[in-house]
Write a protein that holds these residues in place. Structure first.
Motif, PDB file in Angstrom:
ATOM      1  N   THR A  11       0.830  -1.205   0.000  1.00 19.68           N
ATOM      2  CA  THR A  11       0.000   0.000   0.000  1.00 19.68           C
ATOM      3  C   THR A  11       0.862   1.252   0.000  1.00 19.68           C
ATOM      4  N   ASP A  12       0.195   2.413  -0.101  1.00 20.20           N
ATOM      5  CA  ASP A  12       0.915   3.686  -0.180  1.00 20.20           C
ATOM      6  C   ASP A  12       1.661   4.017   1.106  1.00 20.20           C
ATOM      7  N   ASP A  13       1.240   3.482   2.249  1.00 23.61           N
ATOM      8  CA  ASP A  13       1.956   3.748   3.496  1.00 23.61           C
ATOM      9  C   ASP A  13       2.969   2.653   3.825  1.00 23.61           C
ATOM     10  N   GLY A  14       3.209   1.722   2.886  1.00 19.92           N
ATOM     11  CA  GLY A  14       4.270   0.731   3.028  1.00 19.92           C
ATOM     12  C   GLY A  14       3.854  -0.595   3.622  1.00 19.92           C
ATOM     13  N   ASP A  15       2.549  -0.790   3.906  1.00 14.16           N
ATOM     14  CA  ASP A  15       2.092  -2.057   4.468  1.00 14.16           C
ATOM     15  C   ASP A  15       2.049  -3.121   3.378  1.00 14.16           C
ATOM     16  N   GLU A  23      -8.153  -7.389  -9.279  1.00 11.30           N
ATOM     17  CA  GLU A  23      -9.298  -6.486  -9.183  1.00 11.30           C
ATOM     18  C   GLU A  23      -9.350  -5.789  -7.826  1.00 11.30           C
ATOM     19  N   GLU A  24      -9.056  -6.548  -6.770  1.00 11.30           N
ATOM     20  CA  GLU A  24      -9.054  -5.968  -5.424  1.00 11.30           C
ATOM     21  C   GLU A  24      -7.932  -4.934  -5.282  1.00 11.30           C
ATOM     22  N   ALA A  25      -6.760  -5.213  -5.847  1.00 14.45           N
ATOM     23  CA  ALA A  25      -5.630  -4.280  -5.788  1.00 14.45           C
ATOM     24  C   ALA A  25      -5.977  -2.991  -6.529  1.00 14.45           C
ATOM     25  N   LEU A  26      -6.616  -3.123  -7.693  1.00 13.79           N
ATOM     26  CA  LEU A  26      -7.029  -1.936  -8.452  1.00 13.79           C
ATOM     27  C   LEU A  26      -8.066  -1.132  -7.672  1.00 13.79           C
ATOM     28  N   ALA A  27      -8.979  -1.817  -6.986  1.00 15.17           N
ATOM     29  CA  ALA A  27     -10.009  -1.133  -6.193  1.00 15.17           C
ATOM     30  C   ALA A  27      -9.367  -0.360  -5.032  1.00 15.17           C
ATOM     31  N   GLU A  31      -9.550   3.675  -4.636  1.00 14.36           N
ATOM     32  CA  GLU A  31     -10.097   4.212  -3.398  1.00 14.36           C
ATOM     33  C   GLU A  31      -9.137   5.231  -2.769  1.00 14.36           C
ATOM     34  N   ALA A  32      -7.823   4.977  -2.891  1.00 17.51           N
ATOM     35  CA  ALA A  32      -6.821   5.897  -2.345  1.00 17.51           C
ATOM     36  C   ALA A  32      -6.569   7.068  -3.294  1.00 17.51           C
ATOM     37  N   GLY A  33      -7.105   6.995  -4.525  1.00 16.01           N
ATOM     38  CA  GLY A  33      -6.911   8.052  -5.513  1.00 16.01           C
ATOM     39  C   GLY A  33      -5.508   8.026  -6.122  1.00 16.01           C
ATOM     40  N   LEU A  34      -4.887   6.850  -6.109  1.00 16.61           N
ATOM     41  CA  LEU A  34      -3.523   6.706  -6.633  1.00 16.61           C
ATOM     42  C   LEU A  34      -3.498   5.638  -7.723  1.00 16.61           C
ATOM     43  N   ASP A  35      -2.301   5.348  -8.224  1.00 15.82           N
ATOM     44  CA  ASP A  35      -2.129   4.368  -9.300  1.00 15.82           C
ATOM     45  C   ASP A  35      -1.573   3.065  -8.744  1.00 15.82           C
ATOM     46  N   LEU A  36      -1.839   1.977  -9.451  1.00 14.21           N
ATOM     47  CA  LEU A  36      -1.257   0.678  -9.122  1.00 14.21           C
ATOM     48  C   LEU A  36      -0.096   0.461 -10.075  1.00 14.21           C
ATOM     49  N   VAL A  37       1.124   0.411  -9.528  1.00 11.12           N
ATOM     50  CA  VAL A  37       2.327   0.305 -10.361  1.00 11.12           C
ATOM     51  C   VAL A  37       3.008  -1.029 -10.103  1.00 11.12           C
ATOM     52  N   GLU A  38       3.319  -1.733 -11.194  1.00  8.71           N
ATOM     53  CA  GLU A  38       4.000  -3.023 -11.096  1.00  8.71           C
ATOM     54  C   GLU A  38       5.491  -2.745 -10.905  1.00  8.71           C
ATOM     55  N   VAL A  47       5.019  -8.020  -7.899  1.00  7.31           N
ATOM     56  CA  VAL A  47       4.869  -7.091  -6.787  1.00  7.31           C
ATOM     57  C   VAL A  47       4.351  -5.767  -7.330  1.00  7.31           C
ATOM     58  N   CYS A  48       3.255  -5.268  -6.741  1.00  5.13           N
ATOM     59  CA  CYS A  48       2.661  -4.001  -7.160  1.00  5.13           C
ATOM     60  C   CYS A  48       2.562  -3.072  -5.967  1.00  5.13           C
ATOM     61  N   LYS A  49       2.745  -1.768  -6.248  1.00  2.00           N
ATOM     62  CA  LYS A  49       2.665  -0.747  -5.205  1.00  2.00           C
ATOM     63  C   LYS A  49       1.569   0.242  -5.549  1.00  2.00           C
ATOM     64  N   VAL A  50       0.928   0.758  -4.519  1.00  2.31           N
ATOM     65  CA  VAL A  50      -0.064   1.812  -4.693  1.00  2.31           C
ATOM     66  C   VAL A  50       0.677   3.127  -4.473  1.00  2.31           C
ATOM     67  N   LEU A  51       0.814   3.932  -5.536  1.00  2.00           N
ATOM     68  CA  LEU A  51       1.517   5.208  -5.422  1.00  2.00           C
ATOM     69  C   LEU A  51       1.119   6.147  -6.549  1.00  2.00           C
ATOM     70  N   ASP A  52       1.552   7.406  -6.425  1.00  5.01           N
ATOM     71  CA  ASP A  52       1.293   8.406  -7.465  1.00  5.01           C
ATOM     72  C   ASP A  52       2.354   8.225  -8.545  1.00  5.01           C
ATOM     73  N   TYR A  53       1.953   7.734  -9.720  1.00  8.15           N
ATOM     74  CA  TYR A  53       2.906   7.385 -10.770  1.00  8.15           C
ATOM     75  C   TYR A  53       3.664   8.602 -11.303  1.00  8.15           C
ATOM     76  N   GLY A  54       2.994   9.729 -11.438  1.00  9.98           N
ATOM     77  CA  GLY A  54       3.652  10.949 -11.916  1.00  9.98           C
ATOM     78  C   GLY A  54       4.770  11.371 -10.979  1.00  9.98           C
ATOM     79  N   ARG A  55       4.499  11.334  -9.695  1.00  7.00           N
ATOM     80  CA  ARG A  55       5.519  11.691  -8.693  1.00  7.00           C
ATOM     81  C   ARG A  55       6.660  10.674  -8.716  1.00  7.00           C
ATOM     82  N   TYR A  56       6.326   9.398  -8.883  1.00  9.53           N
ATOM     83  CA  TYR A  56       7.316   8.326  -8.943  1.00  9.53           C
ATOM     84  C   TYR A  56       8.283   8.549 -10.103  1.00  9.53           C
ATOM     85  N   LYS A  57       7.727   8.879 -11.286  1.00  9.97           N
ATOM     86  CA  LYS A  57       8.565   9.138 -12.461  1.00  9.97           C
ATOM     87  C   LYS A  57       9.453  10.363 -12.243  1.00  9.97           C
ATOM     88  N   TYR A  58       8.885  11.405 -11.637  1.00 10.25           N
ATOM     89  CA  TYR A  58       9.628  12.638 -11.381  1.00 10.25           C
ATOM     90  C   TYR A  58      10.809  12.368 -10.448  1.00 10.25           C
TER      91      TYR A  58
END
Length: 159
Positions: A11-15, A23-27, A31-38, A47-58
């Motif tokens: 998750t976005d907070d590292g859990d 489907e559950e990961a995308l949901a 819900e967090a308003g972020l992207d699912l990045v492989e 392994v996939c992380k929930v994070l802001d992809y634009g910020r990640y690329k930057y």
């Protein structure tokens, strides 16, 4: 773009949520308003992380720029001598060699033979041996002395 049916979700907070259906990961990401990045697609379960992809690329781009900035390019500086070089001229050339090593550059020592000097190639070899002995504690011989046409060449690299 993720093709796996189940993924290991962080998750976005590292859990670490463990293995969940895609489907559950995308949901969770929606819900967090972020992207699912492989992050690691080559694993048995990606392994996939929930994070802001634009910020990640930057941030990745900034890290790459910082790494390029800290990178040092090694230049090859050339010192040319003759086999019958005078003592003072030799000392001046050696000071230049030491200065190049302090800057972290490699040094290519070239001895040019002219005319009858070709008959006394051992003078050039002795001179290159003297240079390598004098710089032994701060440099190592990367390319042993070798005769190429009318030039004898040796390359030294800083330790």
């Amino acid at each position: 773009m993720i093709t796996a049916t189940s993924v290991r979700l962080i998750t976005d907070d590292g859990d670490n949520k463990g293995e969940v259906p895609l489907e559950e990961a995308l949901a969770i990401a929606r819900e967090a308003g972020l992207d699912l990045v492989e992050v690691s697609p080559n694993e048995k379960v990606p392994v996939c992380k929930v994070l802001d992809y634009g910020r990640y690329k930057y941030e990745a781009q900034k890290k790459a720029a910082e790494a390029r900035k800290k990178q040092k390019t090694v230049d090859v500086k050339e010192i040319k001598m003759r086999p019958n070089i005078d003592i003072h001229d030799y000392d001046v050339k050696m000071r230049s060699i030491y200065r190049f090593f302090e800057a972290g550059d490699k040094v290519k020592v070239t001895i040019r033979f002219r005319g009858r000097e070709m008959a006394h190639q051992e003078l050039g070899m002795n001179l290159l041996q003297r240079v390598s002995e004098q710089t032994e504690e701060i440099a190592k011989v990367e390319f042993e002395p070798k005769l190429e046409g009318r030039q004898m060449i040796m390359i030294l690299a800083p330790r």
